[in-house]
Design a protein around this motif. Structure first.
Motif, mmCIF file in Angstrom:
data_model
loop_
_atom_site.group_PDB
_atom_site.id
_atom_site.type_symbol
_atom_site.label_atom_id
_atom_site.label_comp_id
_atom_site.label_asym_id
_atom_site.label_seq_id
_atom_site.Cartn_x
_atom_site.Cartn_y
_atom_site.Cartn_z
ATOM 1 N N ARG A 1 0.842 -1.180 0.000
ATOM 2 C CA ARG A 1 0.000 0.000 0.000
ATOM 3 C C ARG A 1 0.883 1.237 0.000
ATOM 4 O O ARG A 1 2.049 1.195 0.355
ATOM 5 C CB ARG A 1 -0.902 0.042 1.242
ATOM 6 C CG ARG A 1 -1.917 -1.074 1.334
ATOM 7 C CD ARG A 1 -2.819 -0.816 2.505
ATOM 8 N NE ARG A 1 -3.786 -1.878 2.717
ATOM 9 C CZ ARG A 1 -4.775 -1.820 3.602
ATOM 10 N NH1 ARG A 1 -4.922 -0.748 4.352
ATOM 11 N NH2 ARG A 1 -5.610 -2.830 3.740
ATOM 12 N N THR B 1 -3.218 4.370 -2.384
ATOM 13 C CA THR B 1 -2.734 3.266 -3.225
ATOM 14 C C THR B 1 -3.369 3.298 -4.609
ATOM 15 O O THR B 1 -2.681 3.234 -5.633
ATOM 16 C CB THR B 1 -3.031 1.923 -2.546
ATOM 17 O OG1 THR B 1 -2.440 1.910 -1.243
ATOM 18 C CG2 THR B 1 -2.451 0.773 -3.368
ATOM 19 N N ASP B 2 -4.692 3.424 -4.659
ATOM 20 C CA ASP B 2 -5.378 3.436 -5.954
ATOM 21 C C ASP B 2 -4.966 4.654 -6.772
ATOM 22 O O ASP B 2 -4.762 4.557 -7.995
ATOM 23 C CB ASP B 2 -6.890 3.431 -5.747
ATOM 24 C CG ASP B 2 -7.384 2.131 -5.148
ATOM 25 O OD1 ASP B 2 -6.654 1.122 -5.255
ATOM 26 O OD2 ASP B 2 -8.489 2.115 -4.559
ATOM 27 N N HIS C 1 -2.145 6.286 -6.541
ATOM 28 C CA HIS C 1 -0.755 6.099 -6.978
ATOM 29 C C HIS C 1 -0.683 5.140 -8.168
ATOM 30 O O HIS C 1 0.049 5.390 -9.137
ATOM 31 C CB HIS C 1 0.064 5.558 -5.816
ATOM 32 C CG HIS C 1 1.452 5.147 -6.197
ATOM 33 N ND1 HIS C 1 2.457 6.051 -6.472
ATOM 34 C CD2 HIS C 1 2.004 3.915 -6.371
ATOM 35 C CE1 HIS C 1 3.562 5.402 -6.793
ATOM 36 N NE2 HIS C 1 3.314 4.107 -6.732
ATOM 37 N N ARG C 2 -1.456 4.062 -8.087
ATOM 38 C CA ARG C 2 -1.440 3.115 -9.200
ATOM 39 C C ARG C 2 -1.992 3.748 -10.476
ATOM 40 O O ARG C 2 -1.470 3.522 -11.572
ATOM 41 C CB ARG C 2 -2.260 1.879 -8.835
ATOM 42 C CG ARG C 2 -1.595 1.010 -7.777
ATOM 43 C CD ARG C 2 -2.478 -0.169 -7.429
ATOM 44 N NE ARG C 2 -1.832 -1.047 -6.458
ATOM 45 C CZ ARG C 2 -2.410 -2.105 -5.900
ATOM 46 N NH1 ARG C 2 -3.655 -2.417 -6.221
ATOM 47 N NH2 ARG C 2 -1.749 -2.850 -5.030
ATOM 48 N N ARG D 1 0.641 6.000 -11.786
ATOM 49 C CA ARG D 1 1.725 5.213 -12.371
ATOM 50 C C ARG D 1 1.322 4.646 -13.726
ATOM 51 O O ARG D 1 2.127 4.612 -14.665
ATOM 52 C CB ARG D 1 2.108 4.079 -11.409
ATOM 53 C CG ARG D 1 3.308 3.265 -11.857
ATOM 54 C CD ARG D 1 3.639 2.206 -10.839
ATOM 55 N NE ARG D 1 2.560 1.248 -10.704
ATOM 56 C CZ ARG D 1 2.563 0.232 -9.842
ATOM 57 N NH1 ARG D 1 3.584 0.067 -9.027
ATOM 58 N NH2 ARG D 1 1.550 -0.606 -9.777
ATOM 59 N N ARG D 2 0.068 4.212 -13.819
ATOM 60 C CA ARG D 2 -0.401 3.685 -15.110
ATOM 61 C C ARG D 2 -0.403 4.775 -16.178
ATOM 62 O O ARG D 2 -0.005 4.544 -17.319
ATOM 63 C CB ARG D 2 -1.800 3.090 -14.955
ATOM 64 C CG ARG D 2 -1.842 1.812 -14.125
ATOM 65 C CD ARG D 2 -3.229 1.186 -14.164
ATOM 66 N NE ARG D 2 -3.290 -0.003 -13.353
ATOM 67 C CZ ARG D 2 -3.816 -0.061 -12.129
ATOM 68 N NH1 ARG D 2 -4.349 1.025 -11.607
ATOM 69 N NH2 ARG D 2 -3.829 -1.186 -11.442
ATOM 70 N N GLU E 1 1.865 -9.268 -5.406
ATOM 71 C CA GLU E 1 0.444 -9.208 -5.737
ATOM 72 C C GLU E 1 0.181 -9.879 -7.077
ATOM 73 O O GLU E 1 0.928 -9.707 -8.024
ATOM 74 C CB GLU E 1 -0.031 -7.748 -5.814
ATOM 75 C CG GLU E 1 0.172 -6.967 -4.533
ATOM 76 C CD GLU E 1 1.502 -6.248 -4.529
ATOM 77 O OE1 GLU E 1 2.324 -6.547 -5.417
ATOM 78 O OE2 GLU E 1 1.728 -5.430 -3.634
ATOM 79 N N ASP F 1 -7.388 -4.218 -13.199
ATOM 80 C CA ASP F 1 -6.760 -2.959 -13.612
ATOM 81 C C ASP F 1 -5.467 -3.223 -14.378
ATOM 82 O O ASP F 1 -5.158 -2.520 -15.350
ATOM 83 C CB ASP F 1 -6.476 -2.099 -12.385
ATOM 84 C CG ASP F 1 -7.743 -1.509 -11.787
ATOM 85 O OD1 ASP F 1 -8.775 -1.540 -12.477
ATOM 86 O OD2 ASP F 1 -7.693 -1.023 -10.642
ATOM 87 N N ASP F 2 -4.709 -4.230 -13.938
ATOM 88 C CA ASP F 2 -3.478 -4.583 -14.652
ATOM 89 C C ASP F 2 -3.804 -5.118 -16.042
ATOM 90 O O ASP F 2 -3.083 -4.847 -17.012
ATOM 91 C CB ASP F 2 -2.698 -5.632 -13.865
ATOM 92 C CG ASP F 2 -2.281 -5.134 -12.494
ATOM 93 O OD1 ASP F 2 -1.684 -4.056 -12.418
ATOM 94 O OD2 ASP F 2 -2.574 -5.825 -11.509
#
Length: 806
Positions: free
Chosen positions: A219, A246-247, A249-250, A253-254, A402, A407-408
């Motif tokens: 996280r 966390t969400d 940031h992801r 980052r995406r 993970e 999402d990935d």
């Protein structure tokens, strides 16, 4: 938050507390029986002044009596009351007070009333502060933790308890390390300690936060902190606010990864490079290992089939945080076929992404399939463009704990979609370039047979990058009389269209050369052809965005007997001539307009060349560079070709090395020719008067020369040929006749006269007395023809020498 803390600490005590409240006691009739010191101070009335008097008459203005009566009625009905009423203070002014009225039971059944009050503004501020504090700990979505100076936890709110998966009361007295893994806890405590020591607040600092209960789940939290102090400046502890980002940031980052991929994928028009850029973009941002497998026909630049499932694929790219096992099936370039039930097989067959949270649950361990040990999660996404599956990208995780999520999968699909377009563009470019190169290889000459007039060396270099194959060409064409034509040309543009136009022009040059036309006449006919091609393009409806039909050309004819070079150019760079002694010159040769302008004349010029002269013909791409102009390029070319002591092949290679970059922006054609001269004893020329004895004299001279050359076997046929040609010239030309014999790999007979009328073959009738001579010549000679000049014409024949085969 520091400002908020100060705001809440301005009135930290309840204004209705016994120490701060204005208080009085009223009997059942509303008379004041008790009066506090705080009431004396705030209302400005002493106890002696108010005791025994009716509170309403003393403290309430007449205009406020109705509101007081309503409050008294509500109090008796409800057994108490709270609200805001205006009261008169000692100087007669009206001030709003918040009041709380509660009953006091006395002996004898009498009820007295305790009235506690505070200035309305002060009570309202306290209510706001209390609501804020209550909201922070009970309703705020942002985590809140209050720490003592030793960083032990005094209190946390519900939001932080939810992040940590604990109850708020269980956190009291604990430390951060009791809930977070050691490294993350140490980082947070170090930053809180710095806030305690310096007083400088910490504002939205992002850091990892892994719980002891879920150490594999990464996280990211944003932490803000401020130091707490009392009114005297004594440090009470530190408060930190924690938000799970966390969400966010992801997502950030995406977006950053997609942005980088947008500029990093598709930088070239090369299939393998684009696939490698895709795999590189996915590691380590999305996965620990990435591979790109393309259908075999796509890797070759060919069109994929509509149903790509089950076909062989070629491993085109492979990236990982750790080296993959050294297995042949994993190596770049390996050809594989995925089983239909494998994730890759299903992806290729359906064109849909496949997500497998646990690799190996339904198959062999990861190591047995050539994957790094520990690979636990797999995503396979198709590479699709124009509705066709080009291949697939496989992503594995082994180091990241993970598993892949939806999402990935979306992110991988975005990367694959962007890359697929670039791969398809690169594939189509590769296919077009390969087709153009194949076409040009078949259109350009490969090797030239040995010729008595020149020795040659040549080079062709296609343009680098996206430009690729162009329309540059060169040629060496044998002509009659041991002469040779040297040609270089440059068609505007690149690609298949330019190569096809080049092929048409080269074929036209060969045809015109067979007619033995002068160089300027050849260019005039080429100009007409290019104009027609442009007209065909316009008739086909091709717009201005299509390839423009245009070209430049240099056509030169060298005669080894006279050592004369006759040349003409159409917008082309001039040739370079290097004398045997090393002197370099650019012959005075009119430039002429480029081909396709139409209606403008071309001029030819003649130059005498000593034997062994070097002639360099080239296209514009050799001398026109990004960092120098054409004149500088020609000067460098002159210096390079003038270096002595090298063969033609060495010179040609040195010219390319000296003048061309690694990836030239335009294609280049280079033709080097070293001139030769026929020995005088191999050429015999006679001038014959236009009289009846000319044919017999020609036969006699021919027989004597052939005997001297040791060609007695050819005497009979040659005499017949010479006799017939001289007879025709004597009868129809009406002027002196020139007879020339040339002895090299063939025996050449040339008869010239001042007439411009060409002889024609015809089949004589049985009743005709003549008309069979030229037919006889055509049967006896290997080749024959007529060439025209400004002074007349020359009829020539060629015969094979005894024992020679072409």
């Amino acid at each position: 938050m520091t400002g908020s803390a100060t705001f809440m600490n301005e009135n930290p005590e309840d204004p209705f507390s016994p120490r701060r409240a204005v208080s009085a006691v009223l009997d059942p009739h509303g008379r004041i029986t008790g009066w506090s010191e705080r009431a004396e101070a705030v209302l400005g009335r002493s106890a002696r002044e108010v005791l025994g008097r009716v509170a309403a008459g003393l403290l309430v203005a007449p205009e406020d009596r109705t509101a007081v009566d309503e409050a008294a009625a509500a109090c008796r009905k409800q057994g108490g009351w709270s609200g805001v009423l205006p009261l008169r203070v000692g100087d007669g002014r009206r001030r709003r007070f918040a009041l709380r009225v509660r009953p006091l039971e006395r002996s004898g059944g009498l009820t007295e009333w305790l009235v506690a009050g505070a200035p309305a503004a002060e009570a309202g501020q306290w209510e706001i502060d209390r609501s804020v504090v209550d909201g922070l700990f009970s309703r705020s979505p942002i985590g809140l933790a209050v720490h003592a100076p030793d960083l032990s936890i005094l209190r946390i709110n519900r939001a932080l308890a939810g992040i940590g998966g604990i109850r708020a009361e269980d956190a009291r007295g604990a430390r951060i390390g009791d809930f977070l893994v050691a490294g993350d806890a140490e980082t947070i405590e170090a930053r809180l300690r710095q806030v305690l020591e310096t007083g400088e607040p910490l504002i939205f600092t992002e850091q990892p936060c892994r719980l002891l209960t879920e150490p594999s789940r990464e996280r990211l939290v944003a932490v803000s902190a401020f130091r707490m102090e009392d009114a005297d400046g004594r440090v009470l502890g530190v408060t930190q606010l924690v938000e799970d980002v966390t969400d966010r940031h992801r997502a950030r980052r995406r977006l950053a990864l997609l942005s980088a991929a947008g500029t990093g994928i598709g930088t070239t028009l090369d299939v393998a490079t684009t696939a490698d850029e895709l795999a590189s973009a996915a590691v380590p941002g999305v996965a620990d290992h990435a591979s790109v497998d393309l259908l075999e026909q796509v890797s070759r630049g060919e069109e994929p089939v509509a149903d790509g499932g089950g076909g062989p694929v070629r491993r085109t790219a492979l990236h990982g945080v750790r080296p993959a096992p050294d297995r042949s099936a994993l190596r770049i370039g390996a050809l594989n076929t995925f089983p239909p039930d494998s994730p890759q097989g299903r992806c290729l067959a359906t064109g849909r992404a496949v997500l497998e949270p646990v690799v190996g649950a339904s198959g062999p361990p990861a190591a047995d399939r050539g994957l790094p040990r520990g690979a636990h999660s797999l995503v396979v996404v198709p590479l699709t463009a124009r509705g066709l599956v080009l291949g697939c990208m496989s992503l594995w995780r082994s180091r990241l704990p993970e598993p892949f999520e939806e999402d990935d999968l979306t992110l991988a699909g975005e990367l694959a979609a962007r890359a697929a377009v670039s791969i398809d563009n690169a594939r189509r470019f590769t296919q077009q370039r390969r087709t153009a190169r194949a076409l040009q290889r078949r259109l350009l000459p490969r090797e030239f047979p040995a010729h008595p007039a020149v020795a040659v060396a040549h080079r062709y270099v296609p343009a680098g990058g996206a430009a690729g194959v162009g329309g540059d060409w060169f040629d060496v064409i044998p002509l009659s009389g041991a002469r040779v034509a040297l040609v270089v040309g440059d068609v505007v543009g690149h690609g298949i269209d330019a190569a096809a136009t080049m092929g048409r022009l080269r074929t036209a040059v060969h045809t015109l050369a067979d007619l033995d036309l002068e160089p300027d006449e050849v260019l005039s006919h080429l100009d007409d052809l290019v104009t027609r091609l442009a007209g065909e393009q316009e008739a086909d409806g091709e717009g201005p965005g299509e390839e423009v039909v245009g070209a430049t050309c240099l056509y030169a004819v060298y005669d080894p007997v006279t050592r004369q070079l006759c040349a003409a150019r159409a917008g082309h760079p001039p040739p370079v001539v290097v004398a045997p002694g090393g002197a370099v010159e650019l012959p005075e040769l009119p430039a002429g307009p480029p081909l396709g302008l139409g209606g403008l004349p071309f001029e030819a010029a003649e130059t005498a060349l000593p034997e062994g002269s070097l002639l360099a013909l080239y296209t514009n791409g050799l001398v026109d560079g990004d960092h120098h102009d054409v004149d500088d390029g020609i000067a460098r070319l002159c210096r390079t070709v003038a270096r002595p002591g090298r063969s033609l092949e060495q010179t040609a290679q040195e010219v390319l090395d000296a003048l061309l970059p690694a990836r030239p922006s335009d294609d280049v054609a280079l033709l080097l020719a070293r001139t030769r001269t026929l020995a005088p004893e191999l050429v015999a020329t006679w001038e014959l008067a236009a009289e009846a004895t000319a044919p017999s004299r020609a036969r006699q001279l021919t027989a004597e020369r052939l005997a001297a050359w040791g060609l007695e076997e050819l005497a009979f046929t040659t005499e017949l040929i010479v006799s017939e040609l001289v007879t025709n010239a004597y009868r129809y030309a009406g002027g002196p006749v020139t007879l020339r014999l040339i002895h090299h790999h063939r025996l050449i007979c040339e008869v010239g006269d001042p007439s411009s009328t060409s002889p024609h073959l015809r089949r004589a009738r049985t009743t005709d007395e003549g008309g069979r001579g030229l037919l006889l010549v055509a049967q006896l000679a290997e080749r024959w023809g007529t060439r025209h000049s400004r002074g007349g014409k020359t009829v020539w024949t060629e015969q094979l020498l005894p024992g020679h085969r072409d």
